[in-house]
Design a protein around this motif. Structure first.
Motif, mmCIF file in Angstrom:
data_model
loop_
_atom_site.group_PDB
_atom_site.id
_atom_site.type_symbol
_atom_site.label_atom_id
_atom_site.label_comp_id
_atom_site.label_asym_id
_atom_site.label_seq_id
_atom_site.Cartn_x
_atom_site.Cartn_y
_atom_site.Cartn_z
ATOM 1 N N ILE A 169 42.020 4.016 -25.149
ATOM 2 C CA ILE A 169 40.418 3.601 -24.661
ATOM 3 C C ILE A 169 40.618 2.458 -23.824
ATOM 4 C CG2 ILE A 169 39.622 2.664 -26.535
ATOM 5 C CD1 ILE A 169 37.562 5.136 -24.666
ATOM 6 N N LEU A 215 41.265 -0.631 -25.425
ATOM 7 C CA LEU A 215 40.941 -1.626 -26.101
ATOM 8 C C LEU A 215 42.135 -2.586 -26.729
ATOM 9 C CD1 LEU A 215 38.133 -0.107 -28.556
ATOM 10 C CD2 LEU A 215 38.055 -1.933 -26.673
ATOM 11 N N ARG A 244 35.647 4.863 -18.346
ATOM 12 C CA ARG A 244 34.911 5.023 -19.784
ATOM 13 C C ARG A 244 33.625 5.570 -20.047
ATOM 14 N NH1 ARG A 244 36.568 -1.210 -21.385
ATOM 15 N NH2 ARG A 244 38.433 -0.921 -22.645
ATOM 16 N N PHE A 257 33.082 6.005 -33.451
ATOM 17 C CA PHE A 257 33.829 5.002 -34.477
ATOM 18 C C PHE A 257 33.533 5.372 -35.850
ATOM 19 C CE2 PHE A 257 33.274 2.545 -30.585
ATOM 20 C CZ PHE A 257 34.445 1.671 -30.593
ATOM 21 N N ALA A 263 29.660 2.080 -35.793
ATOM 22 C CA ALA A 263 29.356 0.892 -35.065
ATOM 23 C C ALA A 263 27.938 0.742 -34.208
ATOM 24 C CB ALA A 263 30.393 0.856 -33.970
ATOM 25 N N TYR A 310 24.429 -0.959 -32.792
ATOM 26 C CA TYR A 310 24.240 -2.098 -32.796
ATOM 27 C C TYR A 310 23.116 -2.449 -33.637
ATOM 28 C CZ TYR A 310 26.535 -1.095 -28.382
ATOM 29 O OH TYR A 310 27.580 -0.562 -27.510
ATOM 30 N N PHE A 351 21.100 1.525 -24.261
ATOM 31 C CA PHE A 351 22.082 0.531 -23.991
ATOM 32 C C PHE A 351 23.243 0.952 -22.672
ATOM 33 C CE2 PHE A 351 25.766 -2.274 -24.337
ATOM 34 C CZ PHE A 351 25.054 -3.623 -24.339
ATOM 35 N N ARG A 398 24.926 8.699 -29.336
ATOM 36 C CA ARG A 398 24.952 7.555 -28.349
ATOM 37 C C ARG A 398 26.282 7.807 -27.551
ATOM 38 N NH1 ARG A 398 26.231 1.607 -30.650
ATOM 39 N NH2 ARG A 398 28.051 2.648 -31.091
ATOM 40 N N GLU A 437 32.945 -3.250 -35.497
ATOM 41 C CA GLU A 437 33.485 -2.540 -34.154
ATOM 42 C C GLU A 437 32.210 -2.561 -33.336
ATOM 43 O OE1 GLU A 437 35.284 0.986 -36.198
ATOM 44 O OE2 GLU A 437 37.076 0.240 -35.577
ATOM 45 N N GLN A 438 31.330 -3.275 -33.524
ATOM 46 C CA GLN A 438 30.227 -3.102 -32.419
ATOM 47 C C GLN A 438 30.635 -3.699 -31.181
ATOM 48 O OE1 GLN A 438 26.189 -4.373 -33.843
ATOM 49 N NE2 GLN A 438 27.093 -4.269 -36.052
ATOM 50 N N ASP A 491 33.639 -3.578 -29.927
ATOM 51 C CA ASP A 491 34.464 -2.476 -29.350
ATOM 52 C C ASP A 491 33.645 -1.477 -28.700
ATOM 53 O OD1 ASP A 491 36.933 -3.783 -30.088
ATOM 54 O OD2 ASP A 491 37.353 -2.731 -31.529
ATOM 55 N N ALA A 492 32.572 -1.058 -29.713
ATOM 56 C CA ALA A 492 31.686 -0.104 -29.041
ATOM 57 C C ALA A 492 31.041 -0.409 -27.688
ATOM 58 C CB ALA A 492 30.609 0.128 -30.040
ATOM 59 N N MET A 493 30.687 -1.720 -27.681
ATOM 60 C CA MET A 493 30.120 -2.174 -26.393
ATOM 61 C C MET A 493 31.030 -2.121 -25.092
ATOM 62 S SD MET A 493 27.972 -5.554 -26.559
ATOM 63 C CE MET A 493 26.795 -5.293 -27.578
ATOM 64 N N GLU A 494 32.426 -2.314 -25.309
ATOM 65 C CA GLU A 494 33.387 -2.652 -24.473
ATOM 66 C C GLU A 494 33.651 -1.200 -24.014
ATOM 67 O OE1 GLU A 494 36.530 -5.164 -25.584
ATOM 68 O OE2 GLU A 494 37.431 -4.537 -23.680
ATOM 69 N N VAL A 495 33.674 -0.247 -24.973
ATOM 70 C CA VAL A 495 33.948 1.237 -24.971
ATOM 71 C C VAL A 495 32.954 1.994 -23.823
ATOM 72 C CG1 VAL A 495 34.070 3.553 -26.016
ATOM 73 C CG2 VAL A 495 35.385 1.565 -26.676
#
Lengths: 255, 259
Positions: free
Chosen positions: A64, A66, A93, A100, A104, A106, A117, A167, B125-126, B128-132
């Motif tokens: 992905i 990262l 992406r 996750f 994960a 927010y 978001f 999400r 991992e929030q 990372d989640a934002m980036e993904v």
């Protein structure tokens, strides 16, 4: 539980949506991925199993974008992600949903804001006038429309996983990556999540790469499996083929 | 031998950290001017950091003014210089004590909060989640927070200074029978632009330092939940030290202009 092996067979000429070749990644002297290869076909549910620390999460993070691998190539929907510019990678992406391991979500945002978001950042993909409808549709598909205005802390682990799945779906991705989707859940909730993954795959016609330790999950959901050992794909095949293998290392995964 | 090797390691680690923070600050300056601007998040952060710190800053400023006046009064009376109280208090508070004390309070409240929040987002991992999801987390989380602290701290300091002067005026009113009007007339007579402007400019740097270190420590937090605590703690410690260094540089530079 019925299995959904029919979807891939409906497509007579499936193309690869993810192709990983000779992936190497090490941290200092520790070699985690040692020439790993993977091909996920369109509409397929591919399960990746491996021991803890075998590099499954590292692989998915490389996939992905990262994490940067030491060498190898990763193609997603025909794009070599290691050569993409940041903006192109961000665009790509949006075609990939990621569930996750720990959900994960927010935690400073409500469920609705969590789902909105990604949409607010990709206005080319979503009409912002329809955000409410899309949020509701995604939540309905995971059976949690009533939780729309709750905070993540007010949800149980299983509900958080469902919202995270909603999400991941919100931008209608072509591929969904699941990082241990049933870990930390009780068996009943785990089964519910597996059923949900299957219904989502049917409804949205996604291709899925699932990292799991859960043999039940692998049995029910996989079209094909890869066993990751010592940084390479040690064995590949259907659940039936691998579970009946005489190789003790393969057998160890199914005990 | 062992001591010297420890010292060398310590120095290397110190300069590596300084280098990393500088790189982090460089990234902030690159990203702050690039699209898209996260105005909504910036406003939310300004509200969180500004409005929600008002009470703490107000109470601190009020007590600061009270205590400072109570402690100085006997000495000034002894020298027959009680009439100088408003001038002395206002110049001390506006030029030095107000900005430094309020910045330290904000380093504790805001800096540690940023460190803990981003640290916890990192380990769960929030980020990372934002980036993904195709969002630039640095821009959304770091740029907005550093901008918010840089913009809010001067306002908080001005507010805190005013409340401190109110506290001081109250003591003078009770103990010295000086009216509020007379007290504040003397305050404004004795304060010049050369007192107010450099003191206000340095608070922008204080705010930037609080945001930068808090974000740096939180964003690069590791080692699970223990890392969150460390990030929060380190944010306060390093920011406090950096505030004194910035204050020294600011005083040094403004002193050159006075001369």
């Amino acid at each position: 539980m019925n299995n959904t092996k029919e979807h891939i067979s409906q497509n007579p000429d499936p193309r690869p949506v993810i192709e990983i070749k000779d992936l190497y990644k090490s941290f200092g002297n520790l070699k985690v991925l040692n020439g790993f290869n993977l091909k996920l076909m369109e509409g397929e549910n591919l399960v990746l199993m491996g021991k803890s620390g075998s590099g499954k999460s590292v692989m998915i993070k490389c996939l992905i974008g990262l994490m940067e691998p030491d060498s190898g190539s990763i193609e997603v929907l025909g794009n070599d992600i290691l050569k993409l510019k940041q903006q192109e990678l961000d665009e790509l992406r949006t075609e990939i949903g990621f569930l996750f391991q720990g959900s994960a979500l927010y935690d400073s945002m409500t469920v609705r804001e969590n789902l909105e978001f990604p949409m607010r950042r990709h206005t080319n993909k979503v009409d912002l006038k329809n955000t409410d409808e899309l949020v509701l549709e995604a939540l309905e598909s995971v059976g949690l429309a009533s939780a729309i205005d709750l905070m993540p802390a007010e949800l149980s682990g299983g509900m958080q996983r469902r919202v995270a799945l909603a999400r991941a779906l919100i931008l209608k991705p072509k591929i969904i990556l699941y990082d241990e989707p049933t870990t930390g859940l009780d068996p009943i909730t785990a089964k519910e999540i597996i059923l949900l993954m299957m219904s989502i795959q049917k409804k949205y016609k996604t291709s899925s790469l699932i990292i799991t330790h859960d043999v039940d999950c692998a049995r029910v959901i996989s079209n094909r499996m890869i066993l990751l050992l010592n940084g390479i794909n040690y064995a590949e095949g259907t659940f039936k083929e691998l579970s009946s293998s005489k190789d003790p290392k393969v057998q160890a995964f199914f005990k | 031998m062992l001591k010297s090797s420890r010292f060398t390691k310590g120095m290397i680690s110190f300069f590596t950290e300084v280098g990393e923070v500088t790189k982090f600050a460089g990234r902030f300056f690159r990203e702050v001017f690039s699209l898209p601007f996260e105005f909504k998040e910036l406003l939310r952060q300004c509200y969180n950091m500004g409005n929600r710190s008002l009470l703490l800053v107000g109470v601190t400023g009020f007590i600061l003014g009270l205590v400072f006046t109570l402690q100085s009064r006997p000495t000034l009376l002894e020298f027959g210089a009680a009439a100088w109280m408003p001038s002395m208090v206002s110049i001390s508070i506006v030029r030095e004590i107000g900005p430094v004390i309020i910045a330290l309070i904000c380093a504790g409240r805001i800096g540690s909060g940023i460190g803990a929040e981003l640290g916890s987002m990192r380990v769960t991992e929030q980020i990372d989640a934002m980036e993904v999801s195709g969002t630039n987390p640095f821009k959304f989380l770091v740029v907005t927070r550093i901008l918010a602290t840089t913009l809010m701290l001067p306002i908080l300091v001005i507010f805190g200074d005013f409340i401190a002067l109110l506290g001081s005026a109250l003591v003078e009113y009770i103990k010295g029978s000086v009216s509020f009007q007379l007290y504040f007339n003397q305050v404004f007579d004795s304060l010049n632009f050369s007192d107010i402007v450099p003191a206000t400019i340095k608070t922008f740097f204080f705010g930037f330092a609080i945001g930068l270190i808090g974000c740096y420590k939180g964003y690069n937090s590791k080692k699970g939940t223990a890392g969150v605590g460390q990030a929060s703690n380190a944010a306060v410690v390093y920011t406090s030290m950096l505030l004194f260094v910035i204050d020294f540089i600011a005083v040094f530079i403004s002193d050159i202009f006075y001369e």
